[in-house]
Scaffold this motif. Sequence first.
Motif, mmCIF file in Angstrom:
data_model
loop_
_atom_site.group_PDB
_atom_site.id
_atom_site.type_symbol
_atom_site.label_atom_id
_atom_site.label_comp_id
_atom_site.label_asym_id
_atom_site.label_seq_id
_atom_site.Cartn_x
_atom_site.Cartn_y
_atom_site.Cartn_z
ATOM 1 N N GLY A 32 0.858 -1.201 0.000
ATOM 2 C CA GLY A 32 0.000 0.000 0.000
ATOM 3 C C GLY A 32 0.881 1.234 0.000
ATOM 4 O O GLY A 32 0.719 2.144 0.797
ATOM 5 N N ASP A 56 0.915 -1.682 -4.709
ATOM 6 C CA ASP A 56 -0.331 -0.917 -4.557
ATOM 7 C C ASP A 56 -1.303 -1.352 -5.661
ATOM 8 O O ASP A 56 -0.904 -1.990 -6.629
ATOM 9 C CB ASP A 56 -0.071 0.588 -4.648
ATOM 10 C CG ASP A 56 -1.106 1.403 -3.866
ATOM 11 O OD1 ASP A 56 -0.757 1.973 -2.809
ATOM 12 O OD2 ASP A 56 -2.272 1.472 -4.308
ATOM 13 N N GLY A 84 -5.553 -5.828 -5.675
ATOM 14 C CA GLY A 84 -6.055 -5.586 -4.318
ATOM 15 C C GLY A 84 -6.143 -6.848 -3.488
ATOM 16 O O GLY A 84 -6.697 -6.846 -2.396
ATOM 17 N N TYR A 101 1.869 0.664 6.313
ATOM 18 C CA TYR A 101 1.773 2.046 6.784
ATOM 19 C C TYR A 101 0.499 2.704 6.252
ATOM 20 O O TYR A 101 0.339 2.874 5.042
ATOM 21 C CB TYR A 101 3.018 2.836 6.356
ATOM 22 C CG TYR A 101 4.238 2.563 7.224
ATOM 23 C CD1 TYR A 101 4.235 1.583 8.207
ATOM 24 C CD2 TYR A 101 5.411 3.304 7.064
ATOM 25 C CE1 TYR A 101 5.349 1.344 9.009
ATOM 26 C CE2 TYR A 101 6.529 3.078 7.859
ATOM 27 C CZ TYR A 101 6.481 2.084 8.825
ATOM 28 O OH TYR A 101 7.585 1.853 9.619
ATOM 29 N N PHE A 107 -8.978 -2.620 5.167
ATOM 30 C CA PHE A 107 -9.329 -4.046 5.119
ATOM 31 C C PHE A 107 -10.275 -4.446 6.241
ATOM 32 O O PHE A 107 -10.052 -4.082 7.399
ATOM 33 C CB PHE A 107 -8.052 -4.900 5.229
ATOM 34 C CG PHE A 107 -7.167 -4.780 4.035
ATOM 35 C CD1 PHE A 107 -7.262 -5.682 2.990
ATOM 36 C CD2 PHE A 107 -6.254 -3.748 3.944
ATOM 37 C CE1 PHE A 107 -6.462 -5.557 1.876
ATOM 38 C CE2 PHE A 107 -5.441 -3.612 2.828
ATOM 39 C CZ PHE A 107 -5.546 -4.526 1.797
HETATM 40 C C1 LIG Z 1 -3.477 6.146 2.670
HETATM 41 S S1 LIG Z 1 -2.435 5.438 1.492
HETATM 42 C C2 LIG Z 1 -0.944 5.148 2.392
HETATM 43 C C3 LIG Z 1 0.261 5.226 1.489
HETATM 44 C C4 LIG Z 1 1.611 4.970 2.152
HETATM 45 N N1 LIG Z 1 1.705 3.676 2.767
HETATM 46 C C5 LIG Z 1 1.935 6.049 3.140
HETATM 47 O O1 LIG Z 1 1.801 5.819 4.362
HETATM 48 O O2 LIG Z 1 2.278 7.151 2.695
HETATM 49 C C6 LIG Z 1 -3.081 3.797 1.325
HETATM 50 C C7 LIG Z 1 -2.669 3.102 0.052
HETATM 51 O O3 LIG Z 1 -3.039 1.739 0.165
HETATM 52 C C8 LIG Z 1 -3.498 1.296 -1.078
HETATM 53 N N2 LIG Z 1 -4.357 0.129 -0.896
HETATM 54 C C9 LIG Z 1 -5.560 0.071 -0.287
HETATM 55 N N3 LIG Z 1 -6.049 -1.180 -0.353
HETATM 56 C C10 LIG Z 1 -5.136 -1.916 -1.034
HETATM 57 C C11 LIG Z 1 -5.089 -3.285 -1.443
HETATM 58 N N4 LIG Z 1 -6.108 -4.116 -1.192
HETATM 59 N N5 LIG Z 1 -4.001 -3.702 -2.099
HETATM 60 C C12 LIG Z 1 -2.982 -2.859 -2.378
HETATM 61 N N6 LIG Z 1 -2.979 -1.552 -2.038
HETATM 62 C C13 LIG Z 1 -4.050 -1.086 -1.364
HETATM 63 C C14 LIG Z 1 -4.255 2.489 -1.642
HETATM 64 O O4 LIG Z 1 -4.377 2.388 -3.043
HETATM 65 C C15 LIG Z 1 -3.369 3.641 -1.190
HETATM 66 O O5 LIG Z 1 -2.428 3.969 -2.173
#
Ligand SMILES: C[S@@+](CC[C@H](N)C(=O)[O-])C[C@H]1O[C@@H](n2cnc3c(N)ncnc32)[C@H](O)[C@@H]1O
Length: 195
Positions: A32, A56, A84, A101, A107
Amino acid sequence: MTEDMETWEKEDGVKFLKEVGLRPGQIVLDFGCKVGHYTIPAAFIVGSKGIVYAVDKEQQALNELQQKARVDNLKNLKIIKTSGQTMLDFESESIDVVLFYDVLHYFEKHNRKKLYQEVQRVMKQDGFLSVYPKHTLEDDPIQEFRRFSLSDVKQEIEGSNFVFERKFCGLISHDDGLNQGCVLNFRKNENHNCI
Ligand SMILES: C[S@@+](CC[C@H](N)C(=O)[O-])C[C@H]1O[C@@H](n2cnc3c(N)ncnc32)[C@H](O)[C@@H]1O
């Protein structure tokens, strides 16, 4: 990107992640990762002998990360777009550090459990899981953590055979700015199968 975030990615984020335990040569999974506010400093730390897998489901965010990696000449970054799924497409015991993070609140409980199980599988015995549980009751609650406290998150992860190790707090990246936050580190519970 703002000047603050450039300084975060190149200096303060590097210092913070070193404190959290990132080291040269490690294999890191940033699950993510979005535009990589933690991925980029992690890549600076692990260096040419390490790898950061940036995962991501959002292609646009990953394109932005790719562009930054090019500018910073970071060749140790592997960017992976998923659909996802909770399955982590890595070999067993191949990863030193997993970063969750500001992502777990997306989820539902049963999918968080699947993610923890996958971390148990892909993480090396002496590896660690580092979690930034944003959006809990104490900190702008939303989505799946809207009724969840920081201590609920900690207990949930401990319940999936992890041992809490340490908490690191400071002015850290959130979205495209900085805020006060805490990151929790966990290790595998080595005694899990002992009688
Ligand atoms: C709020 S951002 C946090 C980004 C980074 N980890 C940070 O702390 O700066 C959450 C990220 O998680 C990704 N995300 C959410 N559900 C996901 C999934 N099922 N699989 C992969 N990525 C996911 C979203 O697309 C988004 O880019």
